[in-house]
Design an enzyme around this catalytic site. Structure first.
Site, PDB file in Angstrom:
ATOM      1  N   CYS A 196     -15.076  39.544  -4.017  1.00  0.00           N
ATOM      2  CA  CYS A 196     -15.815  38.903  -2.559  1.00  0.00           C
ATOM      3  C   CYS A 196     -17.369  39.562  -2.802  1.00  0.00           C
ATOM      4  CB  CYS A 196     -15.712  40.046  -1.358  1.00  0.00           C
ATOM      5  SG  CYS A 196     -16.697  39.042   0.343  1.00  0.00           S
ATOM      6  N   CYS A 199     -19.057  42.372  -0.080  1.00  0.00           N
ATOM      7  CA  CYS A 199     -18.155  43.080   0.084  1.00  0.00           C
ATOM      8  C   CYS A 199     -17.423  43.787  -0.480  1.00  0.00           C
ATOM      9  CB  CYS A 199     -17.285  43.017   1.362  1.00  0.00           C
ATOM     10  SG  CYS A 199     -15.508  42.489   1.607  1.00  0.00           S
ATOM     11  N   CYS A 209     -11.995  36.289   3.543  1.00  0.00           N
ATOM     12  CA  CYS A 209     -12.419  37.911   2.732  1.00  0.00           C
ATOM     13  C   CYS A 209     -11.570  38.241   4.426  1.00  0.00           C
ATOM     14  CB  CYS A 209     -13.669  37.998   1.756  1.00  0.00           C
ATOM     15  SG  CYS A 209     -13.253  39.712   2.323  1.00  0.00           S
ATOM     16  N   CYS A 269     -14.297  40.301   5.351  1.00  0.00           N
ATOM     17  CA  CYS A 269     -15.628  41.140   5.755  1.00  0.00           C
ATOM     18  C   CYS A 269     -15.793  39.503   6.167  1.00  0.00           C
ATOM     19  CB  CYS A 269     -16.821  40.965   4.560  1.00  0.00           C
ATOM     20  SG  CYS A 269     -17.214  39.718   3.336  1.00  0.00           S
ATOM     21  N   CYS A 326      -8.889  27.012  -3.658  1.00  0.00           N
ATOM     22  CA  CYS A 326      -9.765  26.112  -3.953  1.00  0.00           C
ATOM     23  C   CYS A 326     -11.344  27.062  -3.182  1.00  0.00           C
ATOM     24  CB  CYS A 326      -9.886  24.175  -3.190  1.00  0.00           C
ATOM     25  SG  CYS A 326     -11.631  23.713  -3.766  1.00  0.00           S
TER      26      CYS A 326
END
Ligand code: FE
Length: 131
Positions: free
Chosen positions: A47, A50, A96, A99, A119
């Site tokens: 991510c 984070c 995510c 976060c 996607c």
């Protein structure tokens, strides 16, 4: 960056405007514009907000959609699914799990063994290349 949640003001200072619009405001980058669409380097996609590990290059494939596409998430701690009824469509949003960053959507037209297509916006990802 650690796996903690921030206020919008803090995210503004931590992210580029494009990253903020996509990850915190659920925008979508134009197709074929992202830096990871055609990337084939082996590694782990984390991510951008984070650092939570999200996807591996081993499940990345060329969907022709113009966005990085994966047929599975890295592990159960990677992502969370959210019903998204915006823009007159019924879609499954992917965020995510650490976060809540908006990553993209899941569709049912992916390859086996899952049949899923994650996607994902390139701007929400950071590739940690295998060393
Ligand atoms: Fe995150």
């Amino acid at each position: 960056m650690s796996n903690e949640k921030h206020s919008d003001e803090e995210w503004h200072t931590l992210l580029t405007p494009e990253q903020f619009n996509i990850c915190r405001n659920k925008a979508t980058e134009p197709p074929f514009s992202g830096k990871y669409t055609d990337c084939k380097e082996p590694g782990t996609y984390v991510c951008i907000c984070c650092g939570n590990p999200l996807f591996t290059s081993e499940t990345k494939y060329n969907s022709g959609s113009g966005w990085p596409s994966f047929w599975d998430a890295l592990c159960t701690e990677s992502i969370r699914q959210v019903q998204d009824n915006s823009h007159g469509m019924r879609r499954i949003e992917v965020v995510c799990k650490a976060c809540d960053a908006h990553l993209g959507h899941i569709f049912n037209d992916g390859p086996q063994p899952t049949g899923l297509r994650y996607c994902i916006n390139s701007a929400s990802l950071n590739l940690k290349v295998d060393s």
